[in-house]
Design a protein around this motif. Structure first.
Motif, mmCIF file in Angstrom:
data_model
loop_
_atom_site.group_PDB
_atom_site.id
_atom_site.type_symbol
_atom_site.label_atom_id
_atom_site.label_comp_id
_atom_site.label_asym_id
_atom_site.label_seq_id
_atom_site.Cartn_x
_atom_site.Cartn_y
_atom_site.Cartn_z
ATOM 1 N N ARG A 27 0.815 -1.212 0.000
ATOM 2 C CA ARG A 27 0.000 0.000 0.000
ATOM 3 C C ARG A 27 0.850 1.264 0.000
ATOM 4 O O ARG A 27 0.385 2.314 -0.442
ATOM 5 C CB ARG A 27 -0.934 0.012 1.218
ATOM 6 C CG ARG A 27 -2.022 -1.052 1.135
ATOM 7 C CD ARG A 27 -3.122 -0.775 2.132
ATOM 8 N NE ARG A 27 -4.256 -1.667 1.952
ATOM 9 C CZ ARG A 27 -5.436 -1.513 2.556
ATOM 10 N NH1 ARG A 27 -5.612 -0.498 3.398
ATOM 11 N NH2 ARG A 27 -6.401 -2.360 2.340
ATOM 12 N N PRO A 68 0.430 3.920 -4.587
ATOM 13 C CA PRO A 68 0.102 5.247 -5.141
ATOM 14 C C PRO A 68 1.198 5.796 -6.048
ATOM 15 O O PRO A 68 0.912 6.621 -6.926
ATOM 16 C CB PRO A 68 -0.071 6.123 -3.889
ATOM 17 C CG PRO A 68 -0.418 5.157 -2.801
ATOM 18 C CD PRO A 68 0.362 3.920 -3.115
ATOM 19 N N ASN A 69 2.425 5.337 -5.872
ATOM 20 C CA ASN A 69 3.541 5.882 -6.658
ATOM 21 C C ASN A 69 3.624 5.288 -8.074
ATOM 22 O O ASN A 69 4.294 5.864 -8.938
ATOM 23 C CB ASN A 69 4.865 5.638 -5.942
ATOM 24 C CG ASN A 69 4.924 6.352 -4.600
ATOM 25 O OD1 ASN A 69 4.397 7.455 -4.449
ATOM 26 N ND2 ASN A 69 5.564 5.721 -3.619
ATOM 27 N N ARG A 81 -3.118 10.338 -10.665
ATOM 28 C CA ARG A 81 -2.550 10.207 -9.322
ATOM 29 C C ARG A 81 -3.135 11.281 -8.394
ATOM 30 O O ARG A 81 -3.268 12.438 -8.779
ATOM 31 C CB ARG A 81 -1.032 10.337 -9.390
ATOM 32 C CG ARG A 81 -0.307 9.929 -8.114
ATOM 33 C CD ARG A 81 1.202 9.989 -8.339
ATOM 34 N NE ARG A 81 1.630 9.014 -9.350
ATOM 35 C CZ ARG A 81 2.829 9.034 -9.925
ATOM 36 N NH1 ARG A 81 3.710 9.988 -9.616
ATOM 37 N NH2 ARG A 81 3.138 8.101 -10.821
ATOM 38 N N ASN A 82 -3.487 10.856 -7.203
ATOM 39 C CA ASN A 82 -4.045 11.754 -6.178
ATOM 40 C C ASN A 82 -5.410 12.323 -6.564
ATOM 41 O O ASN A 82 -5.830 13.362 -6.041
ATOM 42 C CB ASN A 82 -3.091 12.922 -5.880
ATOM 43 C CG ASN A 82 -1.722 12.449 -5.423
ATOM 44 O OD1 ASN A 82 -1.603 11.464 -4.691
ATOM 45 N ND2 ASN A 82 -0.674 13.138 -5.864
ATOM 46 N N LEU A 97 -8.237 6.659 -1.890
ATOM 47 C CA LEU A 97 -7.245 5.581 -1.757
ATOM 48 C C LEU A 97 -7.911 4.238 -1.473
ATOM 49 O O LEU A 97 -7.427 3.193 -1.920
ATOM 50 C CB LEU A 97 -6.244 5.924 -0.655
ATOM 51 C CG LEU A 97 -5.180 6.971 -1.015
ATOM 52 C CD1 LEU A 97 -4.248 7.206 0.169
ATOM 53 C CD2 LEU A 97 -4.385 6.535 -2.232
ATOM 54 N N LEU A 100 -8.760 2.853 -4.714
ATOM 55 C CA LEU A 100 -7.553 2.422 -5.419
ATOM 56 C C LEU A 100 -7.102 1.054 -4.925
ATOM 57 O O LEU A 100 -6.774 0.173 -5.734
ATOM 58 C CB LEU A 100 -6.440 3.442 -5.211
ATOM 59 C CG LEU A 100 -5.062 3.072 -5.776
ATOM 60 C CD1 LEU A 100 -5.132 2.866 -7.286
ATOM 61 C CD2 LEU A 100 -4.031 4.135 -5.419
#
Length: 450
Positions: free
Chosen positions: A378, A382-383, A390-391, A395, A398
């Motif tokens: 986790r 996100p990266n 992205r963002n 989350l 995601l």
């Protein structure tokens, strides 16, 4: 004129033949001069006959042709010949009427085709070909005139090329009422192209679903084969993600909608069709997007009915990067093979990367092998998400989508979910206005300070 001469000749020949046939029949012989039955007024003729008999001992008898009998024979011949002539004329008249009717129908079809080339609206064009159809097992598809495609694509001009696949190019076709279509021109002479053409028609003439592209018609011209589809203005998912825009038009919610649409299309093939259908070539280039970014599955040239399938009766086909490992290694093909390909497409939507990318000068790495170590972490997940989105997402959503992707690309087919389960997992992630059940709160602009 030639027909009239022929009829008159036939009548004269028939009359002459019949008259000759009657004349050839033997008449009863006339009695000798000593026959007492002859009337007295015929005695001079009898005496003359006797004298002729004396001078011509070899003449056994004399025939007398009466004018009354001759007239009777001619009358009979005329009646029979006239009847025969009447029959011939009636037959020729029927033949001529049928010929005129067929010629009129042919001219009508020819005129329709010419009108279409001059600019008949697409709907009317397809309607005019409804009577001429190529049958599939349970459906049929319209046959479209080649000249119509020539006019609509400007003779297949380079400017109208939409894309190119393994078996041919796809062109934009524009008709007079600005109705648009996509024309796939398959390479002629290839057995694989011919087989794809037949399979595509067979499946898409029977399968109709809002998330499966519609086949409007087809055309056969010499060795060339053409498939005419509804035009999808936003192209393919591949062109949107990996083309010049690099996915800039695809927001997080649109990507989830596309995933949901693809799952709905697959669920129809796997669960609603009888027998079930395995697409076998699901990939981002075969997912087409309409003007509202509704996704539709296309290219059914490799589709196959589900059942007892193995490497013994199924040829290995597909696109590297999307093919399930058990299909490559053991030749086992099931609906879970499509689920694996769906997982690869889902990773493309999440990360904006291609299914296969160069890792070294002569090596390629699949998106699955690259992403798997990071999908379950986790802190790293996100990266690796596409920078375009992205963002921009919750989350929690995601992580949920990443978990579905991990399950779909499992090496063991039994560990992969059914496409129905995948479908239900995406519905809560898609906003109501896009076909899901997610209620997105409206953003309220901040109040201005007094």
């Amino acid at each position: 004129m030639n027909l009239l001469v022929m009829v008159i000749s036939m009548w004269v020949f028939s009359f002459t033949w019949f008259l000759s046939a009657i004349d050839a029949r033997p008449d009863p012989p006339l009695s000798s001069v000593s026959d007492p039955v002859l009337p007295t007024e015929k005695q001079p003729f009898s005496q003359f006959s006797s004298e002729m008999a004396v001078h011509s001992p070899g003449l056994p008898e004399v025939r007398v042709v009466h004018h009354q009998d001759l007239n009777k024979k001619i009358l009979i011949a005329l009646i029979v010949a006239s009847s025969l002539l009447g029959g011939i004329l009636v037959s020729l008249l029927c033949f001529w009427i049928c010929r005129l009717k067929n010629l009129k129908n042919s001219n009508t079809k020819s005129q329709q085709s010419q009108d279409a080339v001059k600019g008949l609206p697409m709907g009317q064009v397809l309607g005019s070909f409804n009577s001429l159809r190529m049958a599939g097992r349970k459906g049929s598809i319209a046959l479209i005139d080649y000249q119509l495609l020539i006019a609509a694509t400007n003779n297949f001009h380079e400017d109208n090329v939409l894309g190119e696949g393994g078996f041919g190019r796809v062109y934009k076709a524009r008709f007079n009422d600005n109705a648009l279509a996509a024309v796939k021109r398959l390479h002629g002479g290839s057995q694989d192209a011919e087989r794809e053409f037949e399979i595509e028609i067979d499946w898409l003439s029977k399968i109709h679903h809002e998330n499966i592209v519609s086949l409007l018609g087809c055309c056969i011209h010499g060795e060339a084969r053409f498939l005419v589809y509804e035009l999808m203005p936003n192209g393919s998912l591949e062109s949107q993600l990996h083309g010049p825009s690099h996915g800039s038009a695809l927001t997080w919610h649109l990507r989830m909608k596309i995933a949901l649409d693809v799952a709905r299309g697959l669920e129809f093939l796997h669960e609603r069709c009888n027998p079930p259908v395995i697409h076998r070539d699901l990939k981002s280039s075969n997912i087409l997007l309409d003007s509202n970014f509704n996704a539709k599955l296309s290219d059914f040239g490799l589709a196959i009915a589900g059942g007892n399938l193995s490497k013994d009766n199924v040829k290995l086909s597909g696109t590297l990067g999307y093919i399930a490992p058990e299909y490559i290694l053991d030749g086992k093909l099931t609906d879970k093979s499509d689920v694996y390909a769906f997982g690869v497409v889902l990773l493309e939507l999440l990360m904006g990367r291609k299914s296969m990318e160069k890792a070294a000068s002569d090596q390629h790495q699949s998106i699955v092998s690259w992403a798997m170590p990071q999908l379950t972490d986790r802190s790293k997940l996100p990266n690796i998400v596409d920078p375009v989105i992205r963002n921009t997402m919750d989350l929690k959503h995601l992580y949920q989508v990443a978990a579905v992707a991990v399950l779909c690309v499992q090496p063991e087919p039994s560990y992969r979910p059914l496409i129905t389960d995948v479908l239900h997992s995406f519905i809560p992630l898609v906003p109501l206005e896009l076909g899901g059940s997610l209620r997105v709160p409206e953003t309220v602009p901040p109040a201005c300070s007094s």
